[in-house]
Design an enzyme around this catalytic site. Structure first.
Site, PDB file in Angstrom:
ATOM      1  N   CYS A 138       3.798  -4.487   6.522  1.00  0.00           N
ATOM      2  CA  CYS A 138       3.327  -4.313   5.145  1.00  0.00           C
ATOM      3  C   CYS A 138       4.444  -3.829   4.222  1.00  0.00           C
ATOM      4  O   CYS A 138       5.519  -3.450   4.667  1.00  0.00           O
ATOM      5  CB  CYS A 138       2.162  -3.329   5.112  1.00  0.00           C
ATOM      6  SG  CYS A 138       0.676  -3.936   5.954  1.00  0.00           S
TER       7      CYS A 138
ATOM      8  N   HIS B   6       0.831  -1.209   0.000  1.00  0.00           N
ATOM      9  CA  HIS B   6       0.000   0.000   0.000  1.00  0.00           C
ATOM     10  C   HIS B   6       0.867   1.260   0.000  1.00  0.00           C
ATOM     11  O   HIS B   6       2.096   1.193   0.139  1.00  0.00           O
ATOM     12  CB  HIS B   6      -0.942   0.010   1.200  1.00  0.00           C
ATOM     13  CG  HIS B   6      -0.247  -0.021   2.538  1.00  0.00           C
ATOM     14  ND1 HIS B   6       0.451   1.040   3.055  1.00  0.00           N
ATOM     15  CD2 HIS B   6      -0.160  -1.012   3.469  1.00  0.00           C
ATOM     16  CE1 HIS B   6       0.931   0.734   4.243  1.00  0.00           C
ATOM     17  NE2 HIS B   6       0.586  -0.510   4.518  1.00  0.00           N
TER      18      HIS B   6
END
Length: 400
Positions: free
Chosen positions: A345, A327
């Site tokens: 992430c 992301h």
């Protein structure tokens, strides 16, 4: 004078009904001509003085046993045609035996279903009957991924999650049929889903070839999933088309994300992954893009990291059920390309994340390598089957 006793008329003894052990005789027997013999309590004679005959069905009444093939048997002569249909008009396929005496369905009867039987013999006679199977105590349902008419990446498996336990895995797997336009080799594998439910995935031996057409038919109506699971009371189907050949490669140690299409690199992006040495580290392995979720709220307590963060995150691409995404992470810009400092992430700039988000397809493989990881993604944490060898994956089939 002798008395002449009046003669008592002879009383005709009724002809006994034809009975076949373990079967229910149809109310109307096959009759070769109109106006033939009338029906009695289960059988009737053929007209024109022909030999009496009857047909029988192994299931009868309003509480017939579900999960068994339907068998229609002719007492004499040869069957020409048998049709068994449910109340919705769906027909059970079947075949007549070599001697013409019986017909057996290729699928089993479903629970809680009314069936009509229509039979014809080679002499032009016909008969009908009906029965209803007992209602199920429990119904099992399932969720299919991907949905119908999907276009997916080259790593997308077919995945089934069942509402209730499946103890009869081998029997269920026999009724899961995958067909492909190019005869792709693949296998089913069973696991416990991240949700705790039983799950079966079909994975090809190698990544799909682009443009492959795939259909899954789960012909489960009338199949018992086993103790505690209940019956399946319908069939399911889904289909997909394989899209572009592209792979996202993530190098944790060198902090780079690359997109390859048809084997050629078309993008090289600096990124920052999970902080190594603890729970914030990223997973390594061959994972699959599960969904493109856009802008979502990410909160650290949902993944067991206390109150470390609570952010609205753009261009979110889910890789695992445990919360690993790729992301946009503009707050981490100082580490892109140089260090892994996220909470697990794969973070990029807004511009790079948008570009990747626009290019990738659900089902694209994200191949994550490097030592800065907390281990290899688990089989059920998203789609982790690509981390098993082909023989290891085949061993997870219930039919091996």
């Amino acid at each position: 004078m002798s008395r002449i006793r009046p003669r008592t008329p002879l009383r005709r003894r009724p002809v006994p009904s034809a009975v076949i052990a373990g079967t229910a005789v149809l109310a109307a027997a096959l009759t070769a001509c109109s106006g033939g013999g009338g029906a009695d309590s289960g059988s009737a004679g053929l007209g024109g003085g022909k030999k009496q005959t009857a047909i029988s069905v192994n299931l009868s009444g309003k509480q017939a046993t579900a999960g068994e093939p339907v068998k229609v048997t002719l007492a004499d002569g040869r069957l020409k045609e048998v049709r068994v249909t449910d109340s919705k008009g769906a027909e059970l396929a079947g075949g007549i035996s070599a001697d013409g005496r019986s017909w057996t369905s290729t699928r089993t009867s479903a629970p809680g279903t009314s069936y009509s039987v229509a039979a014809k013999d080679t002499e032009g006679g016909s008969a009908t009957a009906a029965f209803t199977t007992a209602a199920p105590d429990k119904v099992n349902k399932l969720t299919l991924v991907p949905g119908k008419n999907s276009t997916v990446g080259i790593a997308q498996p077919l995945s089934i999650v069942f509402d209730h336990p499946v103890k009869n895995k081998a029997e269920v797997e026999k009724h899961l049929k995958v067909t492909t336009s190019d005869k792709t080799e693949g296998s089913w594998g069973w696991m416990q889903d991240w949700s705790g439910k039983d799950r079966a995935d079909w994975r090809p031996k190698e990544y799909w070839k682009p443009d492959t057409k795939v259909t899954l038919k789960a012909d489960l109506n009338g199949i018992d999933s086993g103790p505690g699971g209940g019956w399946f009371v319908r069939d399911y189907t889904t289909n997909l088309t394989v899209g572009r050949n592209q792979i996202v490669k993530i190098d944790l140690d060198n902090h780079r994300l690359k997109l390859l299409r048809d084997g050629q690199q078309i993008k090289d992006i600096p990124m920052s992954a999970g902080t190594p040495g603890g729970e914030k580290a990223s997973w390594r392995g061959r994972t699959v893009l599960m969904s493109k979720e856009g802008t979502i709220n990410m909160r650290s307590e949902t993944v067991g990291l206390g109150d470390a963060y609570d952010k609205m995150v753009d261009y979110s691409m889910r890789l695992t059920w445990s919360g690993m995404y790729a992301h946009a992470a503009p707050w981490n810009a100082g580490y892109f390309g140089s260090a892994n400092k996220s909470s697990g992430c794969i973070g990029m700039s807004d511009a790079d994340a948008k570009w990747i988000y626009d290019q990738v397809q659900v089902g694209d493989p994200f191949e994550v390598t490097g030592d800065d990881a907390k281990g290899t993604q688990a089989l059920n944490n998203g789609y982790g089957e690509w981390n098993l060898s082909w023989s290891e994956w085949q061993a997870k089939s219930a039919l091996r």
